[in-house]
Design an enzyme around this catalytic site. Structure first.
Site, mmCIF file in Angstrom:
data_model
loop_
_atom_site.group_PDB
_atom_site.id
_atom_site.type_symbol
_atom_site.label_atom_id
_atom_site.label_comp_id
_atom_site.label_asym_id
_atom_site.label_seq_id
_atom_site.Cartn_x
_atom_site.Cartn_y
_atom_site.Cartn_z
ATOM 1 N N HIS A 55 -5.692 -5.338 2.462
ATOM 2 C CA HIS A 55 -4.322 -5.458 1.950
ATOM 3 C C HIS A 55 -3.322 -4.968 2.998
ATOM 4 O O HIS A 55 -2.901 -3.819 2.984
ATOM 5 C CB HIS A 55 -4.213 -4.632 0.673
ATOM 6 C CG HIS A 55 -2.954 -4.858 -0.099
ATOM 7 N ND1 HIS A 55 -2.766 -4.345 -1.364
ATOM 8 C CD2 HIS A 55 -1.807 -5.514 0.193
ATOM 9 C CE1 HIS A 55 -1.567 -4.687 -1.815
ATOM 10 N NE2 HIS A 55 -0.963 -5.388 -0.874
ATOM 11 N N HIS A 210 -1.664 -9.009 -7.453
ATOM 12 C CA HIS A 210 -0.648 -7.957 -7.525
ATOM 13 C C HIS A 210 -0.427 -7.691 -9.013
ATOM 14 O O HIS A 210 0.336 -8.385 -9.672
ATOM 15 C CB HIS A 210 0.643 -8.438 -6.852
ATOM 16 C CG HIS A 210 1.767 -7.460 -6.913
ATOM 17 N ND1 HIS A 210 2.193 -6.751 -5.803
ATOM 18 C CD2 HIS A 210 2.570 -7.075 -7.928
ATOM 19 C CE1 HIS A 210 3.211 -5.976 -6.138
ATOM 20 N NE2 HIS A 210 3.456 -6.153 -7.421
ATOM 21 N N HIS A 260 -3.671 -2.258 -5.623
ATOM 22 C CA HIS A 260 -2.879 -1.021 -5.763
ATOM 23 C C HIS A 260 -2.688 -0.560 -7.214
ATOM 24 O O HIS A 260 -1.568 -0.380 -7.683
ATOM 25 C CB HIS A 260 -1.537 -1.144 -5.063
ATOM 26 C CG HIS A 260 -0.773 -2.418 -5.279
ATOM 27 N ND1 HIS A 260 -0.589 -3.001 -6.511
ATOM 28 C CD2 HIS A 260 -0.114 -3.216 -4.400
ATOM 29 C CE1 HIS A 260 0.130 -4.091 -6.381
ATOM 30 N NE2 HIS A 260 0.429 -4.250 -5.106
ATOM 31 N N ASP A 333 -2.068 -1.195 1.782
ATOM 32 C CA ASP A 333 -0.847 -1.948 1.471
ATOM 33 C C ASP A 333 0.200 -1.677 2.557
ATOM 34 O O ASP A 333 1.384 -1.470 2.276
ATOM 35 C CB ASP A 333 -0.303 -1.594 0.087
ATOM 36 C CG ASP A 333 0.771 -2.568 -0.391
ATOM 37 O OD1 ASP A 333 1.040 -3.566 0.307
ATOM 38 O OD2 ASP A 333 1.369 -2.324 -1.452
#
Length: 478
Positions: A55, A210, A260, A333
């Site tokens: 990511h 997401h 996440h 991320d």
């Protein structure tokens, strides 16, 4: 030639010598005159499969003032990463569609002789005459332009999937394939979800989701949002997408990977789905382990992200989900932005922080020093599991030594003598090194991190790709 003496193998505890026969001069990133040849006492070091990050955002093409493929790759190598998965929210978006002159980022693609951003990124090293110190794969958009209105067309990108007529592909198509579908930055919309699931079924790709959607709000809903006078984002914005997609996995059998994850509610749902045997996996990020919304008062917009930092209770639930195995892997991320952008205030500043260069130290501090997991489990979370998700086989050091158990006598692992040296990707770690995070020393083009000044423990010292040294801070002053 570089020889590391008496280094510890991460999962067997065996002490061995490792011979690194060559330096990849075209890729080499060297800090402060770091040693790249000779003999080194490595008795304080650990050898492990290279980290993989499923990511990252490298902003290339379209926003290279934030980060380019070159600066992002250097950041990855510095952090001990040998493989990364690039998210598709570039400009142009990675949807396989032809670039149209005048669109944001189109000129970079078209002037390079490419038709699409996908081709541009696959051919990046050839186009720019560089060799990047990290291996990378690509995620393709779930929807055209990432607009959430029409699902992307597999005819435009499915030929780039590994195993699809590999013999006819050029080297850059084989080396930088499409391995996932995602609209990261946004959840897959209801308008495109069913067709996206069909595309995932037809191509065998994982849907990387997401798992959070909100139309308003900038920080976590709660007392801190009210204290800041900023609109809040409820925790159930994450749960709604997670529950929707768990049902999709149940109906279709598509592997859905949740990005996440940040709330206790979502972890409970994922934990139940796994107990049911559904094909779901999840990641969390270092910042959700180390910070909560109370830290917004200290770090300001440097700690603004999406999903937002949640409550202190959610932070503890995130750590618990790592400890009990609900979390499959850790991802950074990595999201570069300029200082000017981050100075716009909580409502207008963009979401995201960079993380590749301090992820190991932050996670080691929180999880290992905190007593929640051990060193071996952290490497599984940062290397083994994410490598498999992005389509790479993590390097098995013990297998290279032709054993899976500890040995009474030390042996030598000569990387020039292994059967497939091109497949050997490793990181050398000092698991006890204490150091202070200094963004001004980062190789990333960006500096947007809340971890500046943090004292952490655990530092990647060298990165090896294809049996060759591509990054070294061995013997460098830290």
């Amino acid at each position: 030639m570089l020889t590391l003496h008496d280094i510890r193998v991460w999962d067997t505890e065996e002490r061995i010598d490792v011979v690194i026969p060559q330096v990849d001069e075209a890729r080499l990133l060297r800090e402060n005159g770091a040693q790249i040849s000779g003999d080194i006492d490595a008795s304080s070091m650990t050898i492990a499969p290279g980290f993989a990050d499923p990511h990252v955002h490298f902003r290339d093409p379209g926003q290279t003032y934030k980060e380019s493929m070159v600066s992002g790759a250097k950041a990855a190598a510095s952090g001990g990463y040998t493989n990364v998965l690039i998210m598709p929210n570039t400009l142009l978006a990675i949807d396989g569609e032809d670039a149209v002159d005048g669109e944001p980022g189109a000129q970079e693609v078209l002037s390079s002789g490419c038709r699409t951003s996908l081709e541009y990124l696959q051919r990046y090293e050839d186009i720019h005459g560089v060799q990047l110190p990290v291996q990378y794969a690509l995620s393709v958009c779930a929807s055209k332009g990432r607009e959430g209105k029409e699902a992307s067309d597999p005819a435009r990108w499915q030929h780039e999937i590994p195993g699809h007529d590999d013999e006819s592909k050029t080297s850059w198509q084989r080396e930088h394939p499409v391995v996932a579908i995602s609209d990261d930055g946004s959840a897959v919309t209801p308008d495109t979800l069913e067709e996206t699931l069909r595309n995932a079924q037809a191509t065998g790709l994982c849907l990387i989701e997401h798992c959070e959607h909100h139309d308003t709000g900038a920080v976590n809903d709660g007392p801190i949002a009210r204290q800041l006078g900023v609109p809040g984002i409820p925790a159930d914005t994450e749960l709604a997408i997670v529950e929707r997609d768990i049902d999709a996995a149940r109906r279709t059998g598509v592997h859905i990977h949740f990005q996440h994850v940040s709330t206790a509610l979502a972890f409970d749902a994922i934990r139940s789905a796994k107990a049911e045997g559904l094909p779901v996996t999840c990641e969390t990020a270092p910042h959700y382990l180390a910070l909560c919304d109370e830290d917004l008062l200290r770090y300001g917009t440097m700690a603004k992200m999406n999903p937002p930092l949640r409550s202190a209770a959610d932070r503890q639930a995130t750590i618990a989900a790592v400890a009990d195995g609900t979390v499959d892997m850790l991802a950074t991320d990595h999201a570069p932005h300029t200082d000017e952008e981050k100075a716009r205030g909580f409502v207008d500043a963009p979401n995201g922080i960079i993380g590749l260069e301090c992820a190991y130290g932050v996670c080691h501090k929180v999880l290992v020093e905190g007593g929640y997991i051990d060193e071996q489990r952290l490497i599984e979370l940062m290397s083994v599991a994410p490598s498999r998700l992005v389509g790479h086989r993590p390097t098995d050091v013990a297998a290279l030594l032709n054993t899976s158990s500890s040995c009474a006598t030390k042996r030598v692992l000569d990387l020039a003598a292994v059967e497939h040296p091109d497949q050997v990707n490793l990181v050398i770690l000092d698991t006890t090194r204490r150091w202070t995070v200094d963004p001004e020393r980062f190789h990333s083009a960006a500096r947007n991190t809340p971890f500046a000044g943090w004292e952490v423990t655990g530092l990647p010292l060298a990165t090896i790709i294809g049996s060759s040294l591509v990054f070294s801070r061995l013997d460098a002053a830290v």
